[in-house]
Design a protein around this motif. Structure first.
Motif, PDB file in Angstrom:
ATOM      1  N   LYS A  53       0.862  -1.190   0.000  1.00 20.50           N
ATOM      2  CA  LYS A  53       0.000   0.000   0.000  1.00 20.50           C
ATOM      3  C   LYS A  53       0.896   1.237   0.000  1.00 20.50           C
ATOM      4  O   LYS A  53       1.796   1.364   0.836  1.00 20.50           O
ATOM      5  N   ASP A  69      -9.587   6.240   7.806  1.00 22.53           N
ATOM      6  CA  ASP A  69     -10.919   5.945   8.320  1.00 22.53           C
ATOM      7  C   ASP A  69     -11.157   6.686   9.637  1.00 22.53           C
ATOM      8  O   ASP A  69     -10.230   7.223  10.248  1.00 22.53           O
ATOM      9  N   TYR A 197       1.751  -6.029   1.648  1.00 20.70           N
ATOM     10  CA  TYR A 197       0.330  -6.297   1.853  1.00 20.70           C
ATOM     11  C   TYR A 197       0.073  -7.743   1.451  1.00 20.70           C
ATOM     12  O   TYR A 197       0.438  -8.161   0.349  1.00 20.70           O
ATOM     13  N   ASN A 210      -3.214  -6.141   7.356  1.00 26.76           N
ATOM     14  CA  ASN A 210      -3.821  -5.546   6.158  1.00 26.76           C
ATOM     15  C   ASN A 210      -4.864  -4.503   6.531  1.00 26.76           C
ATOM     16  O   ASN A 210      -4.913  -3.405   5.947  1.00 26.76           O
ATOM     17  N   GLN A 211      -5.713  -4.837   7.486  1.00 27.08           N
ATOM     18  CA  GLN A 211      -6.763  -3.910   7.914  1.00 27.08           C
ATOM     19  C   GLN A 211      -6.174  -2.635   8.490  1.00 27.08           C
ATOM     20  O   GLN A 211      -6.679  -1.533   8.247  1.00 27.08           O
ATOM     21  N   LYS A 213      -3.293  -1.294   7.670  1.00 25.76           N
ATOM     22  CA  LYS A 213      -2.771  -0.509   6.551  1.00 25.76           C
ATOM     23  C   LYS A 213      -3.903   0.106   5.731  1.00 25.76           C
ATOM     24  O   LYS A 213      -3.795   1.248   5.275  1.00 25.76           O
ATOM     25  N   ASP A 214      -4.979  -0.646   5.557  1.00 25.50           N
ATOM     26  CA  ASP A 214      -6.136  -0.118   4.837  1.00 25.50           C
ATOM     27  C   ASP A 214      -6.710   1.119   5.523  1.00 25.50           C
ATOM     28  O   ASP A 214      -7.283   1.991   4.860  1.00 25.50           O
ATOM     29  N   SER A 215      -6.554   1.197   6.839  1.00 28.90           N
ATOM     30  CA  SER A 215      -7.151   2.303   7.590  1.00 28.90           C
ATOM     31  C   SER A 215      -6.533   3.652   7.244  1.00 28.90           C
ATOM     32  O   SER A 215      -7.087   4.697   7.576  1.00 28.90           O
ATOM     33  N   LEU A 220      -3.253   0.243  -3.564  1.00 33.35           N
ATOM     34  CA  LEU A 220      -2.628  -1.072  -3.594  1.00 33.35           C
ATOM     35  C   LEU A 220      -1.847  -1.209  -4.898  1.00 33.35           C
ATOM     36  O   LEU A 220      -2.395  -1.049  -5.989  1.00 33.35           O
TER      37      LEU A 220
END
Length: 243
Positions: A53, A69, A197, A210-211, A213-215, A220
C-alpha cells in the motif's frame, strides 16, 4: 534505486537492489531485486509478486488524511491527548535492541548487522509516552524516487497493564505513522510505502495487519521480487529478506 553489497552463506558476495526496473540477466546469481516495478519473467530469476500500500504524500496534508478511516483519525487525536510525542531517533543500535526485544515477544526473526549497510538511507522514528519509547519505525529512503518504505515496526510497553498498554501503543503507532508522513512530506518525499500487503491470505494476524494498513487509505500496488534461481541462495534470500 538503492543497492547494497553484502554476503550470502558467509562467503558469496551479492547485491540487494531496491525499486529498480527490469532486472539485469548479467550476474543474476549475485543480484536480488526487491520491489522492482517490472512484472514480467526474466531469465535467471524466480519472480514473486509483491503487493504493498502506497500513500501519496505529495498532496496537502488534509487531502491524504481525508482517506484515513474515522477510527484512525480518532486514535491519532486520542494519542495526542494521551501526551504521546514523536521524534527522530539517530541511534541505530538502540533501534536494533528495541526491535529484537519486540521480535522475541512475537517469535519473529531478529535483526542483524545487514541493516547497517544501508547507512544514511535508514531513518528511525519513535513514539514516546511518559518518557518511555513505546513504538519505533525504521524506514528505507530513496532520494531519487522520493520514496520512503517502512522496513520494520516494533512496539514495547513495560509499565502498564497489558490491555491499557496495547491500547496506548496502538494509538501511538497510528500517530507515529501520521507524523512520519508529515515529516517525510516536509522533506520532499512523495510516496509513503507501508511495506507490504498480504494478498489472498487467510492468516488472521496478516489480515489484521492488512486492515491496519487499509485504515490509512492509499493505493494497492503490485511490484516484483526477483530471486536467483540457485536453490540455496534462493532459500537464503527468502529467510532474511521476506517482508
Amino acid at each position: 534505486m538503492i543497492q547494497i553489497k553484502t554476503r550470502v552463506l558467509n562467503f558469496m558476495p551479492f547485491n540487494v537492489i531496491w525499486f529498480a526496473g527490469r532486472p539485469s540477466t548479467w550476474n543474476c546469481i549475485l543480484n536480488y531485486y526487491k520491489q522492482s516495478n517490472y512484472c514480467g519473467p526474466v531469465t535467471g530469476y524466480r519472480r514473486e509478486s509483491f503487493f504493498t500500500k502506497i500513500i501519496d504524500i505529495n498532496t496537502e496534508i488534509p487531502t491524504f488524511v481525508a482517506a484515513f478511516d474515522r477510527d484512525t483519525v480518532y486514535e491519532i487525536r486520542r494519542a495526542l491527548k494521551d501526551g504521546v510525542i514523536t521524534s527522530v531517533e539517530t541511534n541505530l543500535a538502540y533501534f536494533i535492541e528495541f526491535y529484537n526485544l519486540f521480535a522475541q515477544t512475537k517469535q519473529l526473526a531478529k535483526l542483524n548487522s545487514t541493516i547497517y549497510k544501508y547507512g544514511s538511507r535508514i531513518i528511525i522514528t519513535k513514539a514516546t509516552y511518559n518518557d518511555e519509547d513505546i513504538v519505533m519505525h525504521a524506514y528505507l529512503i530513496d532520494d531519487g524516487l522520493k520514496r520512503v518504505r517502512l522496513l520494520h515496526s516494533a512496539s514495547l510497553f513495560r509499565t502498564e497493564k497489558d490491555t491499557r498498554a496495547k491500547a496506548i501503543a496502538g494509538r501511538a503507532n497510528r500517530l507515529l505513522h501520521f507524523n512520519d508522513m508529515c515529516l517525510f512530506k516536509q522533506q520532499g518525499y512523495q510516496a509513503y510505502d507501508l511495506g507490504g500487503y498480504a494478498i489472498g491470505t487467510k492468516d488472521e494476524t496478516l489480515l489484521k495487519i492488512n486492515q491496519f494498513k487499509d485504515s490509512f487509505g492509499g493505493k494497492l500496488v503490485q511490484e516484483s521480487d526477483y530471486l536467483p534461481v540457485t536453490a540455496k541462495v534462493h532459500a537464503f534470500f527468502n529467510r532474511i529478506f521476506k517482508a
